[in-house]
Design an enzyme around this catalytic site. Structure first.
Site, PDB file in Angstrom:
ATOM      1  N   HIS A  72       0.845  -1.188   0.000  1.00  0.00           N
ATOM      2  CA  HIS A  72       0.000   0.000   0.000  1.00  0.00           C
ATOM      3  C   HIS A  72       0.880   1.237   0.000  1.00  0.00           C
ATOM      4  CE1 HIS A  72      -3.134   2.844   1.091  1.00  0.00           C
ATOM      5  NE2 HIS A  72      -3.954   1.939   0.596  1.00  0.00           N
ATOM      6  N   ASP A 110      -7.945  -5.627   0.162  1.00  0.00           N
ATOM      7  CA  ASP A 110      -8.414  -6.497  -0.915  1.00  0.00           C
ATOM      8  C   ASP A 110      -7.993  -7.951  -0.740  1.00  0.00           C
ATOM      9  OD1 ASP A 110      -9.684  -4.455  -2.360  1.00  0.00           O
ATOM     10  OD2 ASP A 110      -7.755  -3.770  -3.105  1.00  0.00           O
TER      11      ASP A 110
END
Ligand code: CMC
Length: 431
Positions: free
Chosen positions: A308, A366
Site C-alpha cells: 500500500h 483487498d
C-alpha cells in the site's frame, strides 16, 4: 482554514524563498509551495504525488506507520464493530455521529431514492451480456446526469445534497442491475423495508419465482464490507473525483470518473485480481513459486492484495476483513476452504520473507474481501462494483468538501517537459 506554524527557506541559484509551513491536527507538517512558481519561477516535481498534499481535508486521516484509519476521528475498527454503513455515511458527509432522530431522517431520505428512473433500464440492454459490470457502471452512473437534471447545479447547496443522497441510494440498485443483466435474470426492484445491505443482497440474489430472505449474519458482513471501503482520504479514485469536480463538472459525471479510476488492478480492481491469483495458486505447495515470481524484478507479477502507498505496517481494514472471512465461512459451513487456506499460508510465508518485510508490504483490504464475497455467492467481476458502491459516499463527501472550500480552484498540474523544442513543420514529400 489552516494556520501557519513556521517557515521553510528554499535556496537555489541566487534566490532565497520563504515558504509557509502548516501543522495539521494529525500527520506530518506541510510546506506551502503555491507561490513557488510566481516567486521563484520553478515547479516542483512529484509524479505519483508521493510527497504532495493536494488539498486540506477534515474527513479521513491515515497514519501509515501505526496502521491507523480514522473517519472524522473515529477508528475504523470501532466503526466496523459498533456502527453500520449508513451511520458511517452520515458521519463522513456531515462530520458528526448522528442522533437517533438524525439517522432516522437520513435513512428515510436514502431509502426514498433507491429506485432508478425506469428509462435507465434501457441503457443496460445496450450492453453485451458479457460486459464487465464495472464497464456498465461507468456508463450508467455517467448517464445519471441525463436523468436527474434537478440535481446537477453544483452552485446550489440543496441540489448538491439531493445528488449526494441519490448516489448513495441508487448505487446498490445500479450495481445489482449490472449483475442481473450479465447473468440474464430480471432486474429486482429495491425493497425499502430492508436495511441497506439486505436490500442489496435481495436485489442481487432474489428472483421473482421464489421467496428470498437475506441471512442477517450475511447482511451484517455485507454492511461491514461497505463500511471498510467507505473512504480512504486522497487515494487515486477520490483524487480523480476531486479533479473532475474542480472544473465544475456535475457530481454524477465526477463519480463516473472515480469509478473508471477505481477499476484498475493497482486500486479497486485488486480484489478481483487477488481472488483470481489465489485460485491460480490453487494449493499451498505452489506458494513458494508465486512468491519467487513476485520478487523477480524481470517478472511483472505482483502479489495482489499486498502493499500500500500509505500503510507501512498493516492495513487496519485487512485485520477486520480477515476476521470477517473466518466468521462468514464458518456460518456458511464452508470448512477447509482451499482459497482461504492458500490466502492464510501466503500471508504467513510472505510476512516471513525479508523481501516483503523490508519493503513494508503487508496484506491490504483487498486480500480477504474476495474470499468473503465469493462465499456469499458473488462472481469475481462483482467485487470491484461492490467497492465502487461503498466508496461512493467517500467520493461525494470529498467532492462536497472541495466545493465549499473558498479557495477552491481548477486542478491543473504542471509538467517537466522532456520532448522536442520548437521546430518547423516538414512537408510530407520531404520527410
Ligand atoms: N508484490 C511484490 N512487490 C511489490 C508489491 C507487491 N504486491 N507491491 C510493491 N512491491 C514492490 C515494488 O516492486 C517496489 O520494489 P522496488 O522498490 O524494488 O522497485 C516496492 O515494493 C515499492 O512499490 P511501489 O510500486 O513503488 O509502491 P506504490 O506505493 O507506488 O504502490 C501499490 C502501491 C498498492 C500500487 C502496490 O503495492 C501494488 O501494486 N500492490 C498490488 C495491488 C494491490 O493490492 N492494490 C490494492 C491497494 S489497497 C486498495 C486500494 O487502494 O484500492
Amino acid at each position: 482554514m489552516v494556520n501557519q506554524t513556521g517557515k521553510a527557506t528554499l535556496t537555489f541559484g541566487d534566490k532565497e524563498l520563504e515558504l509557509p509551513i502548516y501543522t495539521p491536527t494529525a500527520g506530518p507538517d506541510v510546506i506551502d509551495i503555491t507561490k513557488l512558481y510566481a516567486q521563484g519561477g520553478v515547479f516542483t516535481y512529484d509524479p505519483g504525488f508521493t510527497s504532495t498534499a493536494s488539498c486540506d481535508s477534515t474527513i479521513t486521516f491515515i497514519d501509515g506507520e501505526k496502521g491507523e484509519l480514522l473517519h472524522r476521528g473515529y477508528p475504523i475498527d470501532q466503526l466496523a464493530e459498533k456502527s453500520h454503513f449508513l451511520e458511517v455515511c452520515y458521519l463522513l458527509l456531515y462530520g458528526h455521529l448522528p442522533t437517533a432522530a438524525e439517522i432516522d431522517d437520513f435513512e428515510y431520505r436514502v431509502t426514498r431514492h433507491t429506485m432508478v428512473h425506469e428509462q435507465m433500464t434501457k441503457f443496460y440492454s445496450g450492453f453485451r451480456r458479457d460486459a464487465h459490470p464495472m464497464a456498465i457502471m461507468v456508463g450508467v452512473v455517467g448517464a445519471m446526469s441525463a436523468f436527474y437534471h434537478d440535481s446537477t447545479d453544483i452552485a446550489d447547496p440543496w441540489q448538491r445534497e439531493v445528488a449526494s443522497i441519490r448516489m448513495i441510494a441508487k448505487m446498490p440498485t445500479i450495481a445489482a442491475m449490472a449483475y442481473k443483466y450479465t447473468i440474464g435474470q430480471p432486474f429486482v426492484y429495491p425493497r425499502n423495508d430492508l436495511d441497506y445491505a439486505s436490500n442489496f443482497l435481495n436485489m442481487c440474489f432474489s428472483v421473482p419465482a421464489e421467496e428470498y430472505m437475506p441471512n442477517p449474519i450475511l447482511s451484517r458482513a455485507m454492511d461491514r464490507i461497505f463500511t471498510l471501503h467507505a473512504d480512504h482520504e486522497q487515494n487515486a479514485s477520490t483524487s480523480t473525483v476531486r479533479l473532475a469536480g474542480s472544473s465544475g463538472a456535475n457530481p454524477f459525471a465526477c463519480v463516473a470518473a472515480g469509478i473508471a479510476c477505481l477499476w484498475g488492478p493497482a486500486h479497486g480492481g485488486a480484489n478481483q485480481a487477488c481472488l483470481e491469483m489465489l485460485k491460480e495458486i490453487g494449493s499451498v505447495d505452489r506458494i513458494p513459486e508465486f512468491i519467487a515470481r513476485a520478487k523477480d524484478k524481470d517478472d511483472p507479477f505482483r502479489l495482489m492484495g499486498f502493499g500500500h502507498r500509505v500503510y507501512k505496517n498493516f492495513d487496519p481494514r485487512a485485520k477486520v476483513m480477515k476476521q470477517s472471512a473466518d466468521e462468514v465461512l464458518d456460518l456458511l459451513g464452508i470448512e477447509d476452504n482451499p482459497t482461504l487456506q492458500v490466502a492464510k499460508e501466503l500471508e504467513k510465508q510472505a510476512l516471513e520473507d525479508p523481501y516483503f518485510t523490508e519493503k513494508k508490504l503487508f496484506p491490504n483490504v483487498d486480500f480477504y474481501s474476495g474470499i468473503i464475497l465469493e462465499a456469499m455467492g458473488f462472481p469475481t467481476a462483482m467485487f470491484t462494483p461492490i467497492f465502487a458502491l461503498s466508496r461512493t459516499v467517500g467520493w461525494i463527501s470529498q467532492w462536497k468538501e472541495m466545493l465549499t472550500d473558498p479557495g477552491q480552484k481548477i486542478g491543473r498540474p504542471r509538467q517537466l517537459y522532456t520532448g522536442d523544442t520548437l521546430r518547423d513543420y516538414v512537408d510530407v514529400e520531404k520527410r
